[in-house]
Design a protein around this motif. Structure first.
Motif, short mmCIF file in Angstrom:
data_model
loop_
_atom_site.label_atom_id
_atom_site.label_comp_id
_atom_site.label_asym_id
_atom_site.label_seq_id
_atom_site.Cartn_x
_atom_site.Cartn_y
_atom_site.Cartn_z
N ASN A 157 0.97 -1.23 -0.02
CA ASN A 157 0.03 0.17 0.04
C ASN A 157 0.85 1.15 0.09
N LEU A 158 0.77 2.10 -1.15
CA LEU A 158 1.66 3.21 -1.17
C LEU A 158 0.92 4.18 -0.35
N GLY A 159 -0.39 4.16 0.00
CA GLY A 159 -0.87 5.31 0.90
C GLY A 159 -2.11 4.48 1.49
N LEU A 160 -2.37 4.48 2.72
CA LEU A 160 -3.47 3.75 3.28
C LEU A 160 -4.19 4.73 4.42
N ASP A 161 -5.47 5.06 4.28
CA ASP A 161 -6.10 6.05 5.07
C ASP A 161 -7.44 5.37 5.41
N HIS B 291 -14.58 -1.14 8.09
CA HIS B 291 -13.86 0.18 7.59
C HIS B 291 -13.64 0.65 6.24
N GLU B 292 -14.20 2.18 6.32
CA GLU B 292 -14.17 2.47 4.65
C GLU B 292 -12.78 2.85 4.61
N VAL B 293 -12.19 2.78 3.59
CA VAL B 293 -10.70 3.00 3.43
C VAL B 293 -10.53 3.77 1.90
N ARG B 294 -9.47 4.46 1.89
CA ARG B 294 -8.98 4.96 0.56
C ARG B 294 -7.46 4.76 0.70
N MET B 295 -7.11 3.84 -0.39
CA MET B 295 -5.66 3.20 -0.51
C MET B 295 -5.21 3.23 -1.94
N GLY C 70 -12.89 -11.98 0.00
CA GLY C 70 -12.08 -11.13 0.90
C GLY C 70 -11.98 -9.65 -0.02
N ALA C 71 -11.95 -8.74 0.84
CA ALA C 71 -12.00 -7.25 0.19
C ALA C 71 -10.70 -6.98 -0.70
N ASP C 72 -9.73 -7.87 -0.58
CA ASP C 72 -8.40 -7.54 -1.28
C ASP C 72 -8.51 -8.05 -2.52
N VAL C 73 -9.28 -9.21 -2.81
CA VAL C 73 -9.25 -10.10 -3.69
C VAL C 73 -9.61 -9.71 -5.35
N PRO C 74 -10.63 -8.58 -5.41
CA PRO C 74 -10.79 -8.02 -6.62
C PRO C 74 -9.61 -7.12 -7.10
N ALA D 260 -8.22 2.22 -4.17
CA ALA D 260 -9.28 1.38 -3.72
C ALA D 260 -10.05 2.02 -2.65
N GLU D 261 -11.32 1.99 -2.88
CA GLU D 261 -12.21 2.76 -1.96
C GLU D 261 -13.32 1.79 -1.30
N GLY D 262 -14.18 2.23 -0.57
CA GLY D 262 -15.32 1.54 0.09
C GLY D 262 -14.59 0.77 1.18
N ILE D 263 -14.65 -0.62 1.11
CA ILE D 263 -14.04 -1.64 1.87
C ILE D 263 -12.61 -2.08 1.44
N GLY D 264 -12.60 -1.52 0.25
CA GLY D 264 -11.51 -2.06 -0.62
C GLY D 264 -11.73 -2.33 -1.93
N GLU D 265 -13.04 -2.76 -2.29
CA GLU D 265 -13.72 -3.35 -3.44
C GLU D 265 -13.97 -2.44 -4.52
N LYS D 266 -14.08 -1.15 -4.12
CA LYS D 266 -14.11 -0.13 -5.26
C LYS D 266 -12.91 0.39 -5.90
N LEU D 267 -12.62 -0.06 -7.13
CA LEU D 267 -11.21 -0.03 -7.71
C LEU D 267 -11.38 1.17 -8.86
N THR D 268 -10.35 2.04 -8.71
CA THR D 268 -10.00 2.71 -10.06
C THR D 268 -8.63 2.42 -10.47
N SER D 269 -8.49 1.94 -11.90
CA SER D 269 -7.17 1.79 -12.34
C SER D 269 -6.43 2.97 -12.50
#
Length: 293
Positions: A10-14, A24-28, A132-136, A146-155
């Motif tokens: 994770n270069l950044g994890l909030d 937890h809601e995250v932005r990573m 799992g939240a990181d699998v997608p 990665a947003e939401g619980i980690g499942e909302k992804l923007t390339s």
């Protein structure tokens, strides 16, 4: 077939909040690196799933995410043939590098190919979140927000080519412990995720590293001081920046010079602070433009 399951940092994890369901809601900002487990899959005439691994303490039943991922697709598509799977682990276990999630992603990709199920990457990612939240993300790979619980992804575009030194101390950290002891009202510093995304789009390595931050360090570092010691050791030996990955305890340092990175790796091994030490690069780099330092 043989598949590679890539590790991530994770270069950044909030963490921005906690939901009613306990997640937890995250932005990573996630980044795959050239370190991988290997998953071998063979068709079998015997029905069912058989899994073996090179680590005796890992479960080989539905307690393993590889088994769970294979079963998910085989049940959905009513696959009667069996599979024999062998997992060779190189990614440190319980290390904040998504090893288990990446192994599950490899199983989804492999079963999809082997039985010609015709699922797209997006469809595999949709199924992956059930495991799992990181699998997608591990299906997607590369650089992503990665947003939401980690499942909302923007390339995102690939980060500039750089060298990644990995140091895992001889401890394991429970993700549940870290999130359970995170008090967001006491967190005063949050990483600039939007600024990091902009730096990535500008291929500015130093703009990225200047914004590295992980709010989970506020829990893990006081509990395990060796994490800060490894970070300090990497910085002293030429890292542009160093940080804990995920919920820890693995530390990674970013280097813009291979000679500095090799020297830092050797010094880290001599120090004895790190039990597992690896030097690698980011996967799918986006050029070599570094910006200004």
């Amino acid at each position: 077939m043989k598949l590679r399951a890539l590790a991530k940092i994770n270069l950044g994890l909030d963490v921005t909040g906690k939901r009613e369901d306990g997640y937890h809601e995250v932005r990573m900002v996630m980044q795959t690196i050239q370190m991988y487990d290997q998953l071998e899959i063979k068709e079998s005439k015997e029905p069912g799933i058989r899994l073996t691994t090179n680590l005796p303490f890992l479960p080989c039943n539905d307690g393993n995410l590889v088994y769970k991922a294979a079963k998910l697709l085989m049940d959905e598509f009513d696959i009667r043939q069996g599979v024999d799977m062998n997992l060779t682990k190189f990614i440190p276990v319980a290390a904040g590098m998504a090893g288990g999630s990446s192994d599950a992603a490899a199983a989804l990709v492999g079963i999809n190919r082997m039985f010609q199920l015709g699922l797209t990457k997006r469809q595999l990612m949709e199924r992956g979140v059930q495991i799992g939240a990181d699998v997608p993300y591990c299906v997607m790979r590369g650089t992503a927000l990665a947003e939401g619980i980690g499942e909302k992804l923007t390339s995102l575009p690939g980060v500039p080519m750089c060298y990644v030194l990995i140091g895992k101390p001889g401890i394991n950290v429970s993700t549940k412990f870290v999130y359970g002891n995170l008090h967001l009202d006491e967190v005063t510093e949050h990483p600039d995720i939007d600024g990091m995304v902009e730096a990535i789009r500008n291929h500015d390595l130093y703009g990225i590293t200047d914004r590295m931050g992980n709010v989970l360090e506020s829990v893990t570092c006081p509990a395990y001081p060796v994490i800060d010691e490894i970070k300090a050791q990497m910085m002293k030996n030429g890292a542009v920046n160093a940080m804990m990955s995920g919920s820890g305890p693995t530390v990674f340092g970013i280097f813009d010079d291979p000679d500095k990175a090799e020297f830092a790796r050797d010094q880290l091994k001599i120090s004895g602070l790190s039990k597992q030490t690896f030097l690698t690069t980011v996967s799918k780099p986006g050029g070599t433009k570094y910006g200004k330092k």
